[in-house]
Design an enzyme around this catalytic site. Structure first.
Site, mmCIF file in Angstrom:
data_model
loop_
_atom_site.group_PDB
_atom_site.id
_atom_site.type_symbol
_atom_site.label_atom_id
_atom_site.label_comp_id
_atom_site.label_asym_id
_atom_site.label_seq_id
_atom_site.Cartn_x
_atom_site.Cartn_y
_atom_site.Cartn_z
ATOM 1 N N HIS A 13 1.116 1.366 -8.132
ATOM 2 C CA HIS A 13 0.766 0.143 -7.466
ATOM 3 C C HIS A 13 1.625 -1.146 -8.152
ATOM 4 C CE1 HIS A 13 -3.565 1.248 -6.338
ATOM 5 N NE2 HIS A 13 -2.613 1.797 -5.424
ATOM 6 N N HIS A 18 -1.234 8.299 3.366
ATOM 7 C CA HIS A 18 -2.565 8.798 2.815
ATOM 8 C C HIS A 18 -3.096 7.331 2.325
ATOM 9 C CE1 HIS A 18 -0.607 12.650 2.959
ATOM 10 N NE2 HIS A 18 -1.702 13.346 2.915
ATOM 11 N N SER A 42 -3.078 0.321 -2.326
ATOM 12 C CA SER A 42 -1.629 0.278 -1.433
ATOM 13 C C SER A 42 -1.658 -0.401 -0.318
ATOM 14 C CB SER A 42 -0.933 1.686 -1.674
ATOM 15 O OG SER A 42 -1.905 2.704 -0.879
ATOM 16 N N GLU A 78 -5.171 7.143 7.648
ATOM 17 C CA GLU A 78 -6.112 7.621 6.909
ATOM 18 C C GLU A 78 -7.584 8.671 7.682
ATOM 19 O OE1 GLU A 78 -7.337 7.575 3.560
ATOM 20 O OE2 GLU A 78 -9.147 8.818 4.362
ATOM 21 N N ASP A 112 -3.455 12.417 10.991
ATOM 22 C CA ASP A 112 -2.803 13.187 9.655
ATOM 23 C C ASP A 112 -1.591 12.427 9.462
ATOM 24 O OD1 ASP A 112 -2.209 15.347 8.113
ATOM 25 O OD2 ASP A 112 -0.331 15.188 9.107
ATOM 26 N N GLY A 113 -1.566 11.933 8.168
ATOM 27 C CA GLY A 113 -0.558 10.905 7.723
ATOM 28 C C GLY A 113 0.764 11.718 7.827
ATOM 29 N N ASP A 144 0.944 9.535 -0.470
ATOM 30 C CA ASP A 144 0.103 9.603 -1.965
ATOM 31 C C ASP A 144 -0.896 10.358 -1.663
ATOM 32 O OD1 ASP A 144 -1.107 8.647 -4.045
ATOM 33 O OD2 ASP A 144 -1.874 6.897 -3.209
HETATM 34 N N1 SAM Z 1 -2.723 5.256 -1.463
HETATM 35 C C1 SAM Z 1 -4.153 5.025 -1.928
HETATM 36 C C2 SAM Z 1 -3.981 3.593 -2.944
HETATM 37 O O1 SAM Z 1 -3.166 3.860 -3.680
HETATM 38 O O2 SAM Z 1 -4.769 2.804 -2.788
HETATM 39 C C3 SAM Z 1 -4.944 5.968 -2.180
HETATM 40 C C4 SAM Z 1 -5.042 7.229 -1.377
HETATM 41 S S1 SAM Z 1 -5.968 8.414 -2.040
HETATM 42 C C5 SAM Z 1 -5.093 9.329 -3.281
HETATM 43 C C6 SAM Z 1 -5.908 9.649 -0.520
HETATM 44 C C7 SAM Z 1 -6.438 9.560 0.566
HETATM 45 O O3 SAM Z 1 -5.852 10.304 1.774
HETATM 46 C C8 SAM Z 1 -7.930 9.587 0.624
HETATM 47 O O4 SAM Z 1 -8.581 8.330 1.039
HETATM 48 C C9 SAM Z 1 -8.176 10.783 1.859
HETATM 49 O O5 SAM Z 1 -9.242 10.748 2.651
HETATM 50 C C10 SAM Z 1 -6.848 10.669 2.656
HETATM 51 N N2 SAM Z 1 -6.405 11.534 3.539
HETATM 52 C C11 SAM Z 1 -6.426 13.204 2.976
HETATM 53 N N3 SAM Z 1 -5.912 14.027 3.737
HETATM 54 C C12 SAM Z 1 -5.240 12.926 4.734
HETATM 55 C C13 SAM Z 1 -4.413 13.464 5.765
HETATM 56 N N4 SAM Z 1 -4.003 14.583 5.897
HETATM 57 N N5 SAM Z 1 -3.907 12.360 6.472
HETATM 58 C C14 SAM Z 1 -4.370 11.072 6.124
HETATM 59 N N6 SAM Z 1 -5.223 10.773 5.147
HETATM 60 C C15 SAM Z 1 -5.582 11.924 4.272
#
Ligand code: SAM
Length: 262
Positions: free
Chosen positions: A19, A42, A97, A115, A139-140, A160
């Site tokens: 961050h 993500h 983030s 997300e 999907d991200g 991430d």
């Molecule tokens: N980037 C965030 C932060 O720094 O505040 C933290 C994100 S966390 C490490 C990962 C997130 O990705 C989770 O909330 C999870 O539900 C989501 N996630 C998992 N697979 C995903 C996908 N294929 N596409 C989008 N989001 C996904």
């Protein structure tokens, strides 16, 4: 599989690393008049309560931001984001983030965040309601590839993932490579954990060895720290930054010096 919940880990030392760099890069990019695009693959829920039961259960925030806060002067973009969410949501609030981005982007900038988890997606939508960023429940990787190259072309994509499944070590570099090809001027920021404690070496190393030759201009920054608790495998945090903005190396050096003192 979506079992990972960032609320248990928000504000840990990996978050401080990721961050602080994200806030610095976004602040640097928005200091120029030209608009930018911000994409996140993500996103998480955007706003965390460090007094909540999740943070209390792991103690990671107590060993993270609570311990490192005085590393950052009040004018540092990361400190500014933390102060802004505390002013609005109370002393235990912590920005994810997407919130750091929302607080930094200007009118005319663009933001798209993915997300997949329904509850996290709902919380993120609520947290970002005051801002015009778009929150996608998809999907991200698919989202980022569908947008690349975005308009405006200047911009940053944060990748991430939670790295819960081994498959991530194959799919995420593939995604990074494709994004770089579709958006050669885009700043890509990939976070990965440094894992210790088992016989096999940390899986990030072969992943990066295979990926780095395909990236035109990239910098890798890794910091190590004591595990959050006994038996916890994460012994450090890594960032691979493609097209690093000018001056980033000084910020990274300063972070390295701070983490080395832990
Ligand atoms: N980037 C965030 C932060 O720094 O505040 C933290 C994100 S966390 C490490 C990962 C997130 O990705 C989770 O909330 C999870 O539900 C989501 N996630 C998992 N697979 C995903 C996908 N294929 N596409 C989008 N989001 C996904």
């Amino acid at each position: 599989m979506l079992s990972y919940q960032h609320a248990y880990h928000a504000g840990n030392l990996a978050d401080v690393h990721k961050h602080a760099v994200l806030a610095w890069i976004l602040s640097r990019m928005t200091s120029k008049a030209k608009p930018i695009s911000y994409i996140e693959t993500h996103a998480g829920r955007g706003l965390y309560d460090l007094a909540g039961q999740e943070a209390a259960k792991t103690g990671e925030a107590a060993g993270g931001i609570a311990r490192s806060e005085d590393w950052f002067p009040a004018a540092h973009p990361y400190a500014r984001a933390i102060a802004a969410v505390r002013a609005k949501h109370g002393a235990a609030a912590y920005p994810g983030s997407p919130m750091i981005a929302a607080l930094t982007l200007r009118e005319g900038d663009r933001g798209d965040l993915a997300e997949l988890h329904p509850a996290e997606h709902a919380a993120l939508t609520e947290a970002l309601a005051p801002w015009p960023l778009r929150v996608h429940k998809r999907d991200g990787g698919d989202l980022a590839l569908s947008l690349a190259p975005p308009e405006p072309r200047r911009g940053l994509c944060l990748i991430d993932p939670s790295w819960e499944v081994k498959e991530d070590y194959r799919t995420i570099p593939r995604l990074t490579r494709k994004l770089h090809k579709a958006w050669p001027v885009g700043v890509l920021m990939l976070w990965y954990p440094l894992l210790d404690g088992r016989a096999e070496p940390s899986p990030h190393a072969p992943m990066l060895r295979a990926l780095e030759p395909d990236l035109t201009d990239a910098v890798r920054h890794e910091v190590r720290f004591p595990p959050a608790r006994e038996g916890h495998r994460m012994a450090g945090s890594g960032l691979l930054i493609v097209n690093p903005p000018y001056g980033l190396h000084r910020e990274l050096e300063s972070l390295s010096a701070r983490f080395a003192m832990l």
